[in-house]
Design a protein around this motif. Sequence first.
Motif, PDB file in Angstrom:
ATOM      1  N   GLU A  34      -2.955  10.858  -5.258  1.00 20.18           N
ATOM      2  CA  GLU A  34      -4.309  11.107  -4.750  1.00 20.18           C
ATOM      3  C   GLU A  34      -4.790  10.005  -3.821  1.00 20.18           C
ATOM      4  N   GLY A  35      -4.459   8.735  -4.131  1.00 17.07           N
ATOM      5  CA  GLY A  35      -4.945   7.622  -3.323  1.00 17.07           C
ATOM      6  C   GLY A  35      -6.444   7.456  -3.447  1.00 17.07           C
ATOM      7  N   ASN A  36      -7.030   6.766  -2.472  1.00 17.13           N
ATOM      8  CA  ASN A  36      -8.476   6.601  -2.410  1.00 17.13           C
ATOM      9  C   ASN A  36      -8.889   6.471  -0.944  1.00 17.13           C
ATOM     10  N   THR A  60       0.836  -1.196   0.000  1.00 19.46           N
ATOM     11  CA  THR A  60       0.000   0.000   0.000  1.00 19.46           C
ATOM     12  C   THR A  60       0.875   1.251   0.000  1.00 19.46           C
ATOM     13  N   MET A  61       0.268   2.384  -0.359  1.00 15.48           N
ATOM     14  CA  MET A  61       1.009   3.639  -0.329  1.00 15.48           C
ATOM     15  C   MET A  61       1.406   3.984   1.101  1.00 15.48           C
ATOM     16  N   HIS A  63      -2.702   7.967  -8.991  1.00 14.74           N
ATOM     17  CA  HIS A  63      -3.182   7.221  -7.822  1.00 14.74           C
ATOM     18  C   HIS A  63      -2.194   7.319  -6.670  1.00 14.74           C
ATOM     19  N   ALA A  64      -0.899   7.297  -6.984  1.00 12.43           N
ATOM     20  CA  ALA A  64       0.106   7.409  -5.927  1.00 12.43           C
ATOM     21  C   ALA A  64      -0.030   8.741  -5.189  1.00 12.43           C
ATOM     22  N   ASP A 104      -6.786   3.620   0.703  1.00  8.40           N
ATOM     23  CA  ASP A 104      -5.327   3.711   0.589  1.00  8.40           C
ATOM     24  C   ASP A 104      -4.948   5.153   0.261  1.00  8.40           C
ATOM     25  N   PRO A 105      -4.724   6.002   1.290  1.00  8.67           N
ATOM     26  CA  PRO A 105      -4.431   7.419   1.056  1.00  8.67           C
ATOM     27  C   PRO A 105      -3.184   7.600   0.193  1.00  8.67           C
ATOM     28  N   GLY A 106      -3.172   8.692  -0.568  1.00 11.98           N
ATOM     29  CA  GLY A 106      -2.039   8.999  -1.424  1.00 11.98           C
ATOM     30  C   GLY A 106      -0.959   9.788  -0.705  1.00 11.98           C
TER      31      GLY A 106
END
Length: 260
Positions: free
Chosen positions: A105-107, A66-67, A102-103, A110-112
Amino acid sequence: EYVASHHELDTLIRGVPIQCMVRIKPSVGYQKEDIRLDGNRVSILDVNNRVKEEFDCNEIYSPDQTMAKIFDTSFPPYLRAFSEGVNVSVFTFGATGSGKTHALEGNQTDPGIVSLIADNIFNILEDKRYRQSGAHPDASGTNFSFSIKIRYVEVIDEEIFDLLQPTGAYGHHTLNVVTNEWEGPTINGVAWIPMSNQHQIADYFVSGCKNRTSRSNEFGKLADKATAIFSMEITQITENQDSGDTSVLVSKIHIIDLPG
């Protein structure tokens, strides 16, 4: 809590070579696996699973990382240095669809990188303020305060747009780069917005992302050629109650989303 050693800080202050961190994007079911990982080496395979190219990197992370895990492993020395007055830059680079955005901003699960930096830098500075306040048993007799502000710009074909303008970046004229006597090349007229907490940073970043270009020309989507630069500046003020001296420490971190 991570605490950087004096050796680490001295090294970062003098400057370190670019550190290359690679995260392998999870494959889609129909894609052929053409990558092999071995320690800090990533190999590209041909159709016969023979090694076509090899690259040695500082750190390599498999698709299941995960990030947050990557951040906790790699970022603490740089984040601590940022809080001690060192300027830091983070570049995301890769082909379109490789997971750069995605790296950053994330979601929700899984935060960026931006959210993780915001959370951690506020915690570091709040802890620093507590340690220097009268509430802490080892307080040093100083008054400590800090402020954080952000900006977010996009560069397309040598034109610069402010993504944090409230009515949308492309309703405004482009910005110019000027030479500042103290800071060198700077963007004239860009909005620096004060932040009061880490959640506000995340909200403004998401809002700025929505203002990124969706335009096209005869050569295709301009987004494929656009570079976005999210910057965070912290100002720390320390007042010595005994001597009356005041010190001001300013540092920036730039998070750069390069075109694919």
